[in-house]
Design a protein around this motif. Sequence first.
Motif: not given
Lengths: 139, 314, 450
Positions: C13-17, C62-69
């Motif tokens: 997944i993307e991220g820490h959980a 987020c480096g997976i969806c940087p365009w969105m931010h």
Amino acid sequence: MGFEPKIIAFCCNWCSYAAADLAGTSRIQYPHNVRIIRVMCSGMVHPELVLDALSHGADGVMVIGCHLGECHYQDGNHKALARSDMITELLDDMGYENERYSISWVSSSEPDRLARAFTNMTERIRKMGPVDLQNPAGQ
Amino acid sequence: MAVRAVLEWLNSCSGCEIAILNIGEALIPLVSEHLDIVHAPILMDHKCLGQCGEGSEIEIPEADIGIVSGGVANTEHLEVLLAMREKCRLLIALGTCATHGGIPALMNGQGLGEGIKGVFATSGTDPCSVPDVGVPAALDRVYACDEKVRIDLFLPGCPPNPALIAEVLTAVAQGRDPVQPGKSVCDTCQVLREGKGAVSKVRRFLVNADYNAEEPVQRMRCLLEQGFMCMGPVTAAGCAAAGLPPSCIRVGVPCRGCFGPVRRDGNQMLDMMNALASNGIDFKSVVDRRSLLRFSGAHGLLRQIRTRPVRERG
Amino acid sequence: MGKVIQISPITRIEGHAKIAIHLDDRGDVRDTFLHITSLRGFEKFVEGRPAEEIPRIVTRICGICPWMHHLAASKAVDAAFGVTPPPAGSLLREICQLLAHISDKILHFFFLAAPDFVLGPDADYSVRNVMGIVKAAPDLAARIVKMRQLGQMMLERFAGRAIHPVAGVVGGFSRPMLEQERQELLRDAGTLLDFSCYALDFAKDTVFAKYMDVFQEMGTITTGFLGTVDRTSGALRLYDGRQRLMKADGSCTNFEGDSYTDHIGEHVEAWSFGKMPYAKSWQEGFSLDPAAPAGIYRANTLARINVCDGISTPRAQAALEEFRMAFGRPAQQTILYHYARLIELIYVCERVMELLQRPEVTDTRIRAEAGPKAGRGVGIVEAPRGTLIHDYTTDRNGCITKANLIVGTTHNIAPMHMSVKQAATSLIRGGVYDQGILNRIEMAVRAYDP
Ligand code: SF4
Ligand code: SF4
Ligand code: SF4
Ligand code: FES
């Protein structure tokens, strides 16, 4: 008492360092707290040197050059002055009190003026106390 | 023989990992022949606490190389980083967060603890306290990896350039030293430079730069000479794709320093302000100069500013 | 006290959980927790920064969806400064957003989720990954690597950077599109459209036919949904539109982005750094109990596919009709996130081709001049992982005084937590479990693409 500040003074070869020499030969007293580093011109002192000095244990830093208009490299001390405002502001950003830095001008024939600058700075820093590296801005 | 590799991410955004994927088709031979990836949370299911969740201490497999992205901001990051150091022969800090704190280290400017409290007190959030059950505790600030363990190789960039990642991985697999750029962004920038010019202040980037997109970038005047703050002079080279200008400059946008300082222990804010002051540009025209450290605020460079105490005289 | 199973970290997944499953003395599930362990504090450290710099700072969320931010922030700062980008400026932004959706969906479905389907949920962990696919299905692997890369390279060629972009600027875009670039992008978008149609067929055969049951036995949750639709037609929109909040019974309310705080609240539990948005306007409070959830809605692909009245492009619309025939509206099964993702993949390819054929796309008027101002702006786009909300207040100098961010993934934290609880409760009985079962519990999380 107890706290003896360490102060680094960058002195340019042509005026302020010559003044320091003269102070020595004329037996003019100045505080032993000041360590002189000779540079060719005050315009050579990169702001990083000032910060390096503070982060490596100096409690105050001085830059001392020729009087404005008398720099042996023409406008080195004007450069130093332009930077100096910037250094003063940046010291706050970096968490140091900006009074820990000073710039002044001394000609080669003014050893007493140099001694006074050293004494004043030493007194100022003595009152401020040492740099608190853990939390430089104080709390 | 493939070299065993482990990947971990700490206080990161996963952009560094995506940059690895952006190596593209060359990645397939790299992962199928040269590298044997044995642990990488983003791509594979090796767990830190045992495959059946029975472990109690973080476990990272032994490896020839370890690649770590992100800085260190909480106790879990620190544990993982220490385990990586212990198990990896060669430890690579990937990305500017790992090498210099990166954007998350902006938090150091207001204090990590204070900032976290603030996050849970925004107006849209229901009243609550800072979570503390089953989640790691924050450190006092955000650290770069080399402040906590020895790092063997630094590969900055936010994100790093996929071509440089490929070069480093291939070099390591072949047992030679990687070739890394050592200059500044300006040194790799082909724009037109005419000398200092009449710039006395730097402008905010509120209008586009003056250039014609139909023409090669060599015809565009240097952005700093156009009066925009551009951090090219104080930033490490590396973002440009082969033969092209630096990647922001290419689309007419000034550099913000994402590859960190040119010398690894340099100070981007100080260097930039010095460059401006020494060139007669009014340094006070820079709005929010502390954000010149937005990529390199670890190593104690960005600190919380407090109102100064009135000191006792005499 | 029974024991605690720790799935740490959740992988692919993307991220820490991480997931903690607490068992009772009999070995049945007493409780589960989805701990979100990372917290970087963007809302705080953007304070004081000049607003025009924000779109190039918040990309690092987020480096997976940087365009969105990047784009949500650009829209928010536009609004705070009171500027409207020229038509070409908005078009170029939307094209980039769509291209970013393409790479993201391929990444998520094929690189992160597909190993569970191609190699099976019980395959050994050492091969159940994209490297395993490279070995088991080299042709497929070569194709997916190539297609994802193509999407990334289209962005890089045109906008300079694919990851952590800079070309979206307050007032519009930093560079115009040249005719030659337009033609190349159109050609490549055609290639991606073919691939996306193939991807949906592939998934219908290898995933949904086989794994509906696997997901079924993990239990389902019933929630509302949030997405963005066209202001007039109610069709699916990703870059601009109004927000639609749907209850589990299918009834909807629409709202404009800047009134989001009237509709969405953010709840915090002591065991997660992730805030949990909930539907405040339903006035039923907040409860994570899967049997009687309150305020819980979901976002991301399935949500968007559920709330929209239709899709404006032909192939995606056809796929949507087939989907609704089979699963109704709103569809609730979590595995259908993957299905909806692939329908959206077709939509974004078609839409990008449509936009590239608009005459104004190569216009050189791309940026309106902006001046620093005091104001407030809310910028919303649909990110791959859900409705992304950036809300900034600026002072006279145009510097940020206040920020509130609701990141796409966070809408789904509460539902993911509930799905995990459902899955764990139905899969673990009498203390019996193995790696395959624990992976199935993670699959419930992976469907949401956090
Ligand atoms: S260096 Fe940049 S790309 Fe890498 S983790 Fe940090 S923010 Fe993300
Ligand atoms: S545009 Fe920026 S990076 Fe290029 S030469 Fe000028 S200052 Fe350097
Ligand atoms: S130009 Fe500067 S900010 Fe842009 S990618 Fe290169 S180093 Fe980073
Ligand atoms: S030589 Fe003395 S200041 Fe330049």
